[in-house]
Write an enzyme that holds these catalytic residues in place. Sequence first.
Site, PDB file in Angstrom:
ATOM      1  N   SER A 154       0.833  -1.195   0.000  1.00 18.42           N
ATOM      2  CA  SER A 154       0.000   0.000   0.000  1.00 18.42           C
ATOM      3  C   SER A 154       0.880   1.262   0.000  1.00 18.42           C
ATOM      4  O   SER A 154       1.672   1.454  -0.914  1.00 18.42           O
ATOM      5  CB  SER A 154      -0.965  -0.034   1.194  1.00 18.42           C
ATOM      6  OG  SER A 154      -1.998   0.917   1.041  1.00 18.42           O
ATOM      7  N   GLU A 208      -9.032  -5.410  -4.167  1.00 18.16           N
ATOM      8  CA  GLU A 208      -8.443  -4.190  -3.622  1.00 18.16           C
ATOM      9  C   GLU A 208      -9.510  -3.132  -3.332  1.00 18.16           C
ATOM     10  O   GLU A 208      -9.292  -2.245  -2.499  1.00 18.16           O
ATOM     11  CB  GLU A 208      -7.414  -3.608  -4.600  1.00 18.16           C
ATOM     12  CG  GLU A 208      -6.223  -4.497  -4.895  1.00 18.16           C
ATOM     13  CD  GLU A 208      -5.193  -4.494  -3.790  1.00 18.16           C
ATOM     14  OE1 GLU A 208      -5.479  -3.967  -2.705  1.00 18.16           O
ATOM     15  OE2 GLU A 208      -4.092  -5.033  -4.022  1.00 18.16           O
ATOM     16  N   HIS A 211      -7.518  -5.858   0.285  1.00 19.39           N
ATOM     17  CA  HIS A 211      -6.302  -5.045   0.380  1.00 19.39           C
ATOM     18  C   HIS A 211      -5.563  -5.383   1.684  1.00 19.39           C
ATOM     19  O   HIS A 211      -6.126  -5.263   2.770  1.00 19.39           O
ATOM     20  CB  HIS A 211      -6.698  -3.566   0.363  1.00 19.39           C
ATOM     21  CG  HIS A 211      -5.568  -2.605   0.348  1.00 19.39           C
ATOM     22  ND1 HIS A 211      -4.772  -2.396  -0.758  1.00 19.39           N
ATOM     23  CD2 HIS A 211      -5.091  -1.757   1.309  1.00 19.39           C
ATOM     24  CE1 HIS A 211      -3.884  -1.472  -0.490  1.00 19.39           C
ATOM     25  NE2 HIS A 211      -4.039  -1.066   0.760  1.00 19.39           N
TER      26      HIS A 211
END
Length: 505
Positions: A198, A312, A403
């Site tokens: 990320s 995601e 995610h």
Amino acid sequence: MKNERRLRIMTAEGELIGLIDEDLFVFKGIPYAAAPTGALRWRPPQPVQPWQDVRDATEWGAASWQNRDYCVAAGGGDPGRFSEDCLYLNIWTPDVEPSRPLPVMVWLHGGGFSIGAGNLDPYRGKALAAQGVVVVTLNYRLGHFGFFSHPALDAQYPAGRVINNFALLDQIAALQWIQRNIPAFGGDRHNVTLFGESSGARSVLSLCCSPLSEALFHKGIVQSAYSLPDIPQKQAQQIGLQVAAHFALPEDASAEQLRELPAEQFWPLERPLALGPVPISGDAVLPKPMLTTFMSGKQHRVPLMIGSNSDEASVLDYFGVDATAVLRQMRSKNRVSYRLMKWLYDIHDDALLGRAVARDMAFTVLPLIVAQAQHNIGMPAWRYWFDYVSENARDLYPHGTWHGNEIPYVFNTLDTLTPPAERSYSEQDKAFAGAVSAYWVTFAREASEFSAHLPGEVDWPAWRPGEDLTLALGDQGKAQAVVKARFMRGRLRLFRLMMCSHVKL
């Protein structure tokens, strides 16, 4: 023989004493730069003052100020105590005197540059280190302390040398510390892999573009980086002025007045008074936007592994983005684009289509862009797609891997985590975690600019435009790796053209 005597390590700054954890050495809370407090707030990290006595390295260092509840809910756990004095790193090593230096893997945590810490449970380096690498995790400045611009602060630098990306400079300082000291922990200073997820992955890409980080690392792994553009320096400076006004400071507030503001008053600030979740472009650390640098082939010449997860879009909820509403807006304003999306995806439910489109625009297209940019400069890239959900929790993740959910597979830390809703991890889950982490370690150990493939359970070829090969980690619910050709080729080509229209790739 590993004994109490071996726990003492001499670094360039002084002697440390650490712990033994099942035949591995662990050192926690090592300062890699001076505390960025007082007059050092919003300044480049400064050297640590050497110490004379043996320093205890058995407790985690403080994390940067942040929202604890948000980190527990979405960032990987409780980050521990907070302080501006947060520039600490942690090391796991299997041997401080190996027969040959060991590969080094340096983890940059995610959290939108606003939450997170290097000591969170999913990031424990024990299982990776047991495979014969030295693992380093670190804390860096977050939020307004990590990224900030204000005329009074910027005026303290010579022309062209302004610093706004303090968090990235912290990461560079940690890499410099590693170059000085990692041989004492058995690590190879000439084989350092930078990996992150990320905002940590965005950090890896940003450092690939920074003139200040060249030669400090030798390859990178980019997990779920997002394609949001960097914030231009002028825009960041306007936000800095708004922050100062929020604290009742005059427009011509001095740097000293800004540095006197209490640290704990910054982290609760939200948009439009908050930056992120991207760096600032235009300072000495990141002179040009990251995407511009990659598209023009000016990134550092290092091998990269890059990929994303199958759901995601799960993270968009935390940013308050309604993917379905975005798609409905597209349908009302541009029916041609809407119909094209429906044809490309063959999904006829707006909620599901919006989720897939948002995922691919924000996350899936970037690995393709970076892989192409790597190919253009003659550097290898390996592209992956993570699509595995633990066997007993698939009803909780109907759209795929969320995610960040690949992290405990990368670190092989499933055994250290509490399963969701008390659903235990299966033996298949654990075996797959072992296989995934082995790919990461193999990359750190073996990948070079001359590599054409990575060995593993399935041979993983480097990405090339014609073949367009992607390693799917998980396939149709099975714990297996499958090489796929031209994966999502049509839709990703469209998104790449949309993002890169001003630069030929």
